[in-house]
Motif scaffolding. Structure first.
Motif, PDB file in Angstrom:
ATOM      1  N   ARG A   6      28.641  37.161  36.619  1.00  0.00           N
ATOM      2  CA  ARG A   6      27.473  36.679  37.362  1.00  0.00           C
ATOM      3  C   ARG A   6      27.422  35.154  37.411  1.00  0.00           C
ATOM      4  N   ARG A   7      28.060  34.488  36.471  1.00  0.00           N
ATOM      5  CA  ARG A   7      28.058  33.033  36.425  1.00  0.00           C
ATOM      6  C   ARG A   7      29.386  32.433  36.912  1.00  0.00           C
ATOM      7  N   TRP A   8      30.308  33.292  37.342  1.00  0.00           N
ATOM      8  CA  TRP A   8      31.651  32.820  37.616  1.00  0.00           C
ATOM      9  C   TRP A   8      31.707  31.804  38.745  1.00  0.00           C
ATOM     10  N   LYS A   9      31.037  32.045  39.850  1.00  0.00           N
ATOM     11  CA  LYS A   9      31.089  31.108  40.971  1.00  0.00           C
ATOM     12  C   LYS A   9      30.629  29.718  40.549  1.00  0.00           C
ATOM     13  N   ARG A  10      29.630  29.682  39.725  1.00  0.00           N
ATOM     14  CA  ARG A  10      29.075  28.406  39.275  1.00  0.00           C
ATOM     15  C   ARG A  10      30.013  27.688  38.294  1.00  0.00           C
ATOM     16  N   LYS A  67      58.369  21.971  30.970  1.00  0.00           N
ATOM     17  CA  LYS A  67      57.938  23.259  30.426  1.00  0.00           C
ATOM     18  C   LYS A  67      57.209  24.051  31.507  1.00  0.00           C
ATOM     19  N   ASN A  68      57.479  25.362  31.576  1.00  0.00           N
ATOM     20  CA  ASN A  68      56.939  26.206  32.631  1.00  0.00           C
ATOM     21  C   ASN A  68      55.727  27.004  32.166  1.00  0.00           C
ATOM     22  N   TYR A  69      54.774  27.165  33.084  1.00  0.00           N
ATOM     23  CA  TYR A  69      53.526  27.872  32.787  1.00  0.00           C
ATOM     24  C   TYR A  69      53.186  28.819  33.936  1.00  0.00           C
ATOM     25  N   TYR A  70      52.626  29.983  33.608  1.00  0.00           N
ATOM     26  CA  TYR A  70      51.981  30.853  34.582  1.00  0.00           C
ATOM     27  C   TYR A  70      50.473  30.783  34.332  1.00  0.00           C
ATOM     28  N   THR A  71      49.696  30.479  35.375  1.00  0.00           N
ATOM     29  CA  THR A  71      48.236  30.469  35.294  1.00  0.00           C
ATOM     30  C   THR A  71      47.701  31.426  36.341  1.00  0.00           C
ATOM     31  N   PHE A  72      46.746  32.262  35.961  1.00  0.00           N
ATOM     32  CA  PHE A  72      46.250  33.268  36.895  1.00  0.00           C
ATOM     33  C   PHE A  72      44.772  33.543  36.652  1.00  0.00           C
ATOM     34  N   GLU A  73      44.123  34.035  37.708  1.00  0.00           N
ATOM     35  CA  GLU A  73      42.695  34.352  37.693  1.00  0.00           C
ATOM     36  C   GLU A  73      42.533  35.856  37.878  1.00  0.00           C
ATOM     37  N   TYR A  74      41.670  36.461  37.082  1.00  0.00           N
ATOM     38  CA  TYR A  74      41.495  37.908  37.185  1.00  0.00           C
ATOM     39  C   TYR A  74      40.059  38.305  36.815  1.00  0.00           C
ATOM     40  N   LYS A  75      39.690  39.496  37.258  1.00  0.00           N
ATOM     41  CA  LYS A  75      38.353  40.040  37.000  1.00  0.00           C
ATOM     42  C   LYS A  75      38.502  41.436  36.417  1.00  0.00           C
ATOM     43  N   LEU A  76      37.734  41.722  35.370  1.00  0.00           N
ATOM     44  CA  LEU A  76      37.706  43.048  34.751  1.00  0.00           C
ATOM     45  C   LEU A  76      36.312  43.622  34.912  1.00  0.00           C
ATOM     46  N   THR A  77      36.230  44.805  35.524  1.00  0.00           N
ATOM     47  CA  THR A  77      34.931  45.428  35.790  1.00  0.00           C
ATOM     48  C   THR A  77      34.808  46.731  35.027  1.00  0.00           C
ATOM     49  N   PRO A 127      31.862  49.894  33.714  1.00  0.00           N
ATOM     50  CA  PRO A 127      30.673  50.529  34.308  1.00  0.00           C
ATOM     51  C   PRO A 127      29.407  49.699  34.180  1.00  0.00           C
ATOM     52  N   ASN A 128      29.249  48.964  33.077  1.00  0.00           N
ATOM     53  CA  ASN A 128      28.009  48.212  32.854  1.00  0.00           C
ATOM     54  C   ASN A 128      28.209  46.714  32.720  1.00  0.00           C
ATOM     55  N   TYR A 129      29.424  46.228  32.930  1.00  0.00           N
ATOM     56  CA  TYR A 129      29.667  44.808  32.683  1.00  0.00           C
ATOM     57  C   TYR A 129      30.924  44.374  33.411  1.00  0.00           C
ATOM     58  N   SER A 130      30.956  43.133  33.862  1.00  0.00           N
ATOM     59  CA  SER A 130      32.174  42.573  34.444  1.00  0.00           C
ATOM     60  C   SER A 130      32.317  41.120  34.021  1.00  0.00           C
ATOM     61  N   SER A 131      33.554  40.693  33.868  1.00  0.00           N
ATOM     62  CA  SER A 131      33.839  39.317  33.490  1.00  0.00           C
ATOM     63  C   SER A 131      35.011  38.806  34.304  1.00  0.00           C
ATOM     64  N   SER A 132      35.064  37.497  34.472  1.00  0.00           N
ATOM     65  CA  SER A 132      36.184  36.863  35.165  1.00  0.00           C
ATOM     66  C   SER A 132      36.799  35.818  34.242  1.00  0.00           C
ATOM     67  N   SER A 133      38.077  35.600  34.405  1.00  0.00           N
ATOM     68  CA  SER A 133      38.793  34.699  33.498  1.00  0.00           C
ATOM     69  C   SER A 133      39.961  34.033  34.193  1.00  0.00           C
ATOM     70  N   PHE A 134      40.374  32.903  33.617  1.00  0.00           N
ATOM     71  CA  PHE A 134      41.673  32.316  33.872  1.00  0.00           C
ATOM     72  C   PHE A 134      42.502  32.504  32.607  1.00  0.00           C
ATOM     73  N   ALA A 135      43.797  32.679  32.772  1.00  0.00           N
ATOM     74  CA  ALA A 135      44.717  32.704  31.638  1.00  0.00           C
ATOM     75  C   ALA A 135      45.916  31.843  31.969  1.00  0.00           C
ATOM     76  N   THR A 136      46.430  31.176  30.951  1.00  0.00           N
ATOM     77  CA  THR A 136      47.683  30.436  31.077  1.00  0.00           C
ATOM     78  C   THR A 136      48.619  30.907  29.976  1.00  0.00           C
ATOM     79  N   ILE A 137      49.856  31.224  30.345  1.00  0.00           N
ATOM     80  CA  ILE A 137      50.831  31.675  29.361  1.00  0.00           C
ATOM     81  C   ILE A 137      52.065  30.772  29.422  1.00  0.00           C
TER      82      ILE A 137
END
Length: 228
Positions: free
Chosen positions: A207-211, A168-178, A180-190
């Motif tokens: 702010r906690r992503w590196k950790r 079974k095939n999977y795409y996994t990717f890392e992205y950041k959404l910024t 004006p007042n907030y940013s988050s980072s995520s992994f997604a697998t589809i």
């Protein structure tokens, strides 16, 4: 692009019962959460709370399909979530708790830092494999920019990977959404299986992503689709 043929009106189906189940093929099976196939609608509607209330239980082997996740060692300090009724499994940190996330089939969050979450949802599709949507760079770029991001967010896609696990095939990717007042980072697998287009997203405050990055990558890489 092929992705446009899929409806983006995500649907949610009720979860089955979740029970902590010992399993002979996993080293950390006391941390496994299994959803049996055979449940009533009332049980499905109440399942998320019953997971925490029922504690340990035992299911007969005939109720459980073979799960690639349970055939492997569950990483230390993680718990396994297996839903054979809806056809997927993954691991998340063992101290995370389940919660209701609108439009999603399952979700867990850190009990103290509640912006740290993992959630899974799926929609129907006539595609047979994730490659039917197109090449990974095209699919991921379109998905993050036009589905995950809002118009006022800046998108950064850091990494994309293709994997094949048990055919079974999977795409996994890392992205950041910024914003004006907030940013988050995520992994997604589809992935695509069972006439469904599955998406797992696990993320945290930037702010906690590196950790947390390596810890959450384990979750993204653990996602499996099961035959139903």
């Amino acid at each position: 692009m092929a992705l446009s043929s899929l409806s983006l009106n995500w649907v949610s189906t009720p979860l089955s019962n979740k029970l902590n189940v010992p399993h002979p093929n996993a080293f950390s099976c006391q941390n496994s959460i299994i959803c049996p196939r055979e449940t009533t609608s009332n049980e499905e509607n109440n399942c998320k709370r019953r997971l925490l209330l029922l504690g340990a239980g035992i299911l007969t082997a005939r109720l459980l399909p073979t799960s690639p996740l349970l055939a492997e060692e569950i990483p230390k300090n993680y718990q396994a979530f297996v839903d054979p009724r809806d056809g997927y499994s993954y691991v998340c940190p063992s101290d995370w708790i389940d919660f209701e996330f609108i439009g999603h089939d399952s979700a867990f969050k850190d009990r103290y830092l509640q912006l740290q979450t993992v959630r899974v949802r799926f929609i129907p599709t006539d595609k047979k494999d994730i490659h039917d949507l197109g090449p990974v760079n095209e699919v991921v770029s379109n998905l993050v920019k036009h589905v995950y991001a809002t118009p006022n967010q800046i998108v950064d896609i850091m990494d994309m990977q293709e994997r094949n696990v048990d055919g079974k095939n999977y795409y996994t990717f890392e992205y950041k959404l910024t914003s004006p007042n907030y940013s988050s980072s995520s992994f997604a697998t589809i992935a695509i299986a069972n006439g469904r287009y599955y998406t797992l997203v696990v993320g945290a405050n930037d702010r906690r992503w590196k950790r947390l990055r390596n810890k959450l990558k384990v979750v993204a890489d653990s996602f499996r689709v099961l035959d139903i």
